[in-house]
Each structure stands twice: as C-alpha cells, then as structure tokens.
Write an enzyme that holds these catalytic residues in place. Structure first.
Site, mmCIF file in Angstrom:
data_model
loop_
_atom_site.group_PDB
_atom_site.id
_atom_site.type_symbol
_atom_site.label_atom_id
_atom_site.label_comp_id
_atom_site.label_asym_id
_atom_site.label_seq_id
_atom_site.Cartn_x
_atom_site.Cartn_y
_atom_site.Cartn_z
ATOM 1 N N LYS A 191 0.667 -1.172 -0.083
ATOM 2 C CA LYS A 191 0.016 0.148 0.004
ATOM 3 C C LYS A 191 0.980 1.319 -0.007
ATOM 4 O O LYS A 191 1.406 1.574 1.102
ATOM 5 C CB LYS A 191 -0.921 0.119 1.422
ATOM 6 N N GLY A 243 6.167 4.621 8.394
ATOM 7 C CA GLY A 243 5.335 5.684 8.534
ATOM 8 C C GLY A 243 5.467 6.779 9.926
ATOM 9 O O GLY A 243 6.529 6.440 10.810
ATOM 10 N N SER A 244 4.435 7.143 10.343
ATOM 11 C CA SER A 244 4.598 8.231 11.438
ATOM 12 C C SER A 244 4.266 7.295 12.981
ATOM 13 O O SER A 244 3.737 6.137 12.645
ATOM 14 C CB SER A 244 3.364 9.224 11.519
ATOM 15 N N THR A 245 4.728 7.769 13.906
ATOM 16 C CA THR A 245 4.759 7.062 15.168
ATOM 17 C C THR A 245 3.277 6.926 15.625
ATOM 18 O O THR A 245 2.930 5.730 15.967
ATOM 19 C CB THR A 245 5.601 7.676 16.275
ATOM 20 N N GLU A 246 2.315 7.929 15.219
ATOM 21 C CA GLU A 246 1.044 8.007 15.730
ATOM 22 C C GLU A 246 0.371 6.571 14.917
ATOM 23 O O GLU A 246 -0.401 5.862 15.820
ATOM 24 C CB GLU A 246 0.379 9.343 15.078
ATOM 25 N N GLY A 248 1.858 4.037 13.480
ATOM 26 C CA GLY A 248 2.487 2.820 13.986
ATOM 27 C C GLY A 248 2.025 2.304 15.124
ATOM 28 O O GLY A 248 1.494 1.157 15.501
ATOM 29 N N GLU A 265 8.777 0.920 11.246
ATOM 30 C CA GLU A 265 9.956 1.879 11.159
ATOM 31 C C GLU A 265 9.078 3.006 11.147
ATOM 32 O O GLU A 265 8.517 3.707 10.208
ATOM 33 C CB GLU A 265 10.640 1.634 9.804
ATOM 34 N N CYS A 299 13.268 10.393 7.781
ATOM 35 C CA CYS A 299 12.903 9.747 9.084
ATOM 36 C C CYS A 299 14.219 10.025 10.322
ATOM 37 O O CYS A 299 13.993 10.260 11.283
ATOM 38 C CB CYS A 299 12.450 8.345 9.217
ATOM 39 N N GLU A 396 8.677 15.809 15.494
ATOM 40 C CA GLU A 396 9.372 15.713 14.225
ATOM 41 C C GLU A 396 8.625 16.889 13.432
ATOM 42 O O GLU A 396 7.318 16.519 13.027
ATOM 43 C CB GLU A 396 9.131 14.257 13.783
#
Ligand code: TAP
Length: 485
Positions: A191, A243-246, A248, A265, A299, A396
């Site tokens: 995706k 992608g983003s921590t959120e 993730g 990651e 990143c 970030e």
C-alpha cells in the site's frame, strides 16, 4: 562593485531542466492485483498531484476492503502454488531481472518520482533509484543462500506480507519492503502513500515485464483506510509499516493478539552533534545533508543540531553562508537542491511547528529565497536559541527546518541527544576516533553516523527503537523479519 557583479554572475546557473518526455503518465491507473491492472471494485479513484505546480498528474484507483481482500487472496494463492515452493535460485532470477530493469528504466523512474513527490531530480536520479535497484540486487543474492544465513538449516517464509509505506522515498521504501520479502519466499500486498502512488505502479509494470508470476506482488493504492484494511485483514501473516509513530501505534493495537508478525519503522528527531575539533567545512556539509536532503522529509534527518558552545558562532556563520547557496525551485532542474514539499497537509504542519518555534521564543532565520508562486514550498530554515522543552526540539517537523542547541561537555551532548522519545539515528562530528566510539556507546539510536550523515546501503541494517519502532530493514537482520527460523 564590478568584482561583486562578476562574482554574482559566476554563481548564476542557467536552467538545466530534465525532460519529462521520457515518462508517459496515463490519465488513469488501476490497482495491480494478480498480475493485472484492474479498477477498484466500486470504481472509486483519487487524484495524485505534482506538488511543485499543483497540477493533477493522474487519477488512481482507490482500493476498498473488497479490493484488499482480492489482493490478499491473489497473494495467498501465489504463495502456496508458485512462489513459496519455488527454489531460491529461481526466485533470485526474477529479483535480478527487476533490479536490471530498474537500472535500464532509471531515468524514467527518476523523472516520475520527482514529478509525483517534488524531490529534486538529482536526488531521485542519484539516490532513490540506484539504491532501490541495489536493494533488489542485494536480496537477489540472498534468495538461494537462506539456509546458510544463520537462521537454522531450513528457514521458511512467513506467507503473505502486507506492507504500508510513506511518501518521502516512495520507490525506495517499496524496494526496502519488497526485496527482502520476495527473496525470502513471501508474497506481498503493498500500500503506497496516497500522495505518491505512481512509482509503485511503474514498479508493478516492471514486475510484469520481468515475468514475475501473477499474485506475487499486488499494489493496492488508496488512503489510510486502505492501509487499515490491509493491516486488519486476517489473511495476512506479516505487517511491515513505515510511517508516523502515531499510525504505527494504531497498527500495533490492531495487530495485537492476532499472531501476525510486525515490524515498525517510525519517526525520529535525530541529534547531529558537532564537537569543537571537527573540521568545520565537512561538518557544515554534513549538517546541510542531514536536514536539507529531500526537503528534510527523512525519518533519520539530523533535525537537531547540537554544536559545542566554543565553536557555535563559527559553525553557524559558515552554515548561514552555505544555506545562502542552496537553490530552491523546479524539482526537474538538475541544479535544484531543495524541491517542493510533498503536500499541502505537510506544508501546513511545517508552518505550524515553525510558528510554534517563534512563539516559544526561538529565533528564526532563512536565507533570502524566492518561493515559486504555485505549489507547496518552504525555505531552508534555522532556529537558534532553542531550548530542550520547545516543540521544535521535541516534535518531528519532517521539513527543511533545523533546531540548533549548544552543549559544553560530551556528557551534556549525550544527555541532550537522548532527551527525545525517539531513537532512530544520530551523527557525531569529531576528529577523535575514541570519542566517536564513546559517543556511539551512549547514544540511544539505531544508527550512529560518524563524520558523515544519511548514508544508506542495502547490506546495513536500519531501524530504531523506542518511539522510532522496532525491527530492522537491510542486511541479514532485515531478512530475519521475513523468515520463520
Ligand atoms: P503516515 O501518515 O503514518 O503514513 C504512512 C502510510 O500509512 C501511508 O501509506 C498512509 O496512507 C498509511 N496509513 C495512514 N493511516 C493508516 C492506518 N490507520 N492504518 C494503516 N495505514 C495507514 O506517515 P507519513 O506522513 O506518510 O510519513 C511520514 C512519517 O514516516 C514520518 O514520521 C517519518 O519519520 C516516517 N518515516 C520513517 C521511516 C523509517 S525507516 N523509520 C522512513 C520514512 C518515513 P496515506 O498516505 O494515504 O495517508
């Protein structure tokens, strides 16, 4: 005055645009399922734009749950009937073919990537595409040697991998995900990010050209909901997310208790640390590369500069001079250093965090820089007088914005560098090898670069810990994430 004019003339660059004729962008793109391009079941589409001009490039199929289901079923069938049972030496041939086709069509990929993403052509041409090919070459070499890789006598693939990637390095992130998964014998449903689907679809075409059996790779374009449908699909054995921590964290919650394997990651807020004995010119180049490469959409970007107080003025003086030479503009111009911000949404985020930096008392500086009238642009920006509690030191920004802090002792540098919930990367600039090792042992980051920055190689594992995620991509460690050892 005349001397000044002569110097000025010397630094004026004539436009050197790469031709976009090498790429033919279709008005519409389907999903790539079971070896064919097909429309979404409900016919939905979304537009992908050129962020440098806001011009629509194409309409792309928007995969819903039914499409994800079809893609997973195709991947399962290909895994059971063809790809899983295939000897590694045979799988390797396909990966080598894909790698060579990427090289042969590299100019086409580079132009397409710059059009869809906004990154300068010299970066897509010299970094993204060659590294993507290198990942396929490297992993092709592993496909027939897995039993000798230290994972036991007969490591087995996991099955179907669902892979969700971001927009900052669209093709390269696809290669990081697909090459190890396919080499290990898994099949994939990929995706891509909503704002950058085109290079993944061209890669699907390359896979057709390489004769990859249908269903081994499937590409389901769409937005976050398509990613969520893939993550929660019961037919997927492994989720790999960048992608983003959120997001993730959301994915980790969705996968918990399902038995699916997971690698994440995520984001970063890396410290790039310059000691007083570092060669200043080299360090300044490393700082620029650390945060202004790919508009800072990286990143592992060195987004916090920690500079030793005794040399701070000298380093910042040189840095300001250097930033004055960066050329911002047309991503397809071969002289461009800073391209467009990938989306309106990302531009808004960069603006909001930069405004917060000023509001919290940091001092903002950018070189004189003409921004184009159309498209999404942000000038290279430096914040001094930053304190550790400022949002621009903690969050970030994912843009061309550098927050500068100072330190006096190595202990203080370590304490400040580690004062972040992230743990992806760091840079150390010093003449002393012993200090590099001392720092590397104490910095809580998955990657520590010494006297260089943003170096990537398929042989070298990359990844973070804490809020930067877990699992490694690249090298032998990256293969482990796709094997049942
Ligand atoms: P995200 O918003 O997290 O998006 C990443 C991918 O996930 C996109 O394909 C996105 O689709 C999809 N997605 C969104 N919501 C989802 C959900 N609920 N379930 C499943 N998938 C979902 O990140 P981004 O803004 O594209 O990328 C920037 C972030 O990626 C930064 O934080 C950066 O640090 C990180 N990053 C990390 C690395 C490594 S190696 N650690 C490398 C590159 C980037 P849409 O695009 O359609 O929203």
């Amino acid at each position: 005055m005349q001397g000044e004019l002569a110097a000025q003339a010397e630094w004026d660059y004539a436009p050197a645009p790469e031709s976009r004729d090498i790429v033919s962008i279709a008005p519409e793109y389907g999903l790539f399922i079971d070896g064919e391009f097909v429309p979404a079941a409900d016919g939905r589409q979304f537009a992908t734009l050129n962020p440098a001009t806001e011009e629509p490039l194409a309409q792309v199929a928007d995969a819903g749950e039914a499409d994800v289901d079809r893609a997973v079923a195709a991947a399962r069938a290909a895994y059971e009937r063809v790809w899983g049972p295939m000897p590694g030496a045979e799988r390797a041939k396909y990966l080598y073919r894909i790698a060579r086709l990427l090289q042969e069509r590299s100019r086409e990929f580079a132009v397409l990537e710059s059009l869809d993403n906004g990154k300068p052509i010299k970066e897509s041409r010299d970094v993204d595409i060659p590294l993507a090919a290198a990942h396929f070459f490297y992993h092709a070499g592993w496909a027939d040697k897995l039993e000798h890789a230290g994972f036991g006598p007969s490591p087995r693939p996991l099955g179907v991998a669902g892979q969700v990637i971001p927009w900052n390095f669209p093709l390269l992130m696809a290669a990081w995900k697909l090459a190890p998964a396919l080499a290990a014998g898994n099949t994939c449903v990929l995706k891509p990010a909503e704002t950058t689907p085109l290079s993944a679809l061209l890669l699907a075409e390359v896979c057709q050209q390489a004769g990859l059996p249908p269903g081994v790779l499937n590409v389901t374009t769409g937005a976050g909901s398509t990613g969520a449908a893939l993550v929660s699909h019961p037919g997927v054995d492994k989720i790999a997310f960048t992608g983003s921590t959120e997001v993730g964290k959301e994915i980790q919650r969705a996968v918990a208790g399902t038995g699916k394997r997971l690698t994440l990651e995520l984001g970063g807020k890396a410290a790039n640390i310059v000691f007083d004995d570092a060669p200043v010119e080299g360090a300044v180049e490393g700082i620029v590369n650390g945060i202004f490469f790919n508009q800072g959409h990286v990143c592992c970007a060195g987004s916090r500069l920690l500079v030793q107080e005794s040399v701070a003025d000298a380093v910042l003086g040189r840095l300001r001079d250097r930033l004055g030479t960066l050329r911002l503009g047309d991503p397809l111009d071969k002289n461009t250093d800073i391209g467009a911000i990938n989306s309106r949404q990302q531009l808004d985020k960069i603006r909001a965090l930069s405004d917060a930096g000023e509001a919290e008392g940091a001092e903002r500086w950018s070189p004189p820089c003409q921004l184009p009238d159309r498209g999404y642009w942000f000038p290279p920006t430096l914040f001094t007088g930053v304190s550790q509690s400022h949002r621009i030191a903690q969050e970030e920004i994912f843009g061309p914005v550098l927050s500068v802090l100072t330190f006096r002792t190595p202990d203080e540098a370590v304490a400040k560098a580690n004062n972040t919930p992230y743990g992806l990367s760091a840079g150390v600039w010093t003449e002393k090898g012993s200090r590099i090792l001392w720092m590397a042992q104490r910095l809580r980051a998955g990657v520590v670069w010494a006297n260089t920055y943003n170096r990537f190689d398929p042989t070298s594992p990359f990844g973070g810990y804490r809020e930067s995620g877990f699992g490694r991509e690249g090298g032998r460690h990256g293969l482990a994430a796709y094997l049942n050892a």
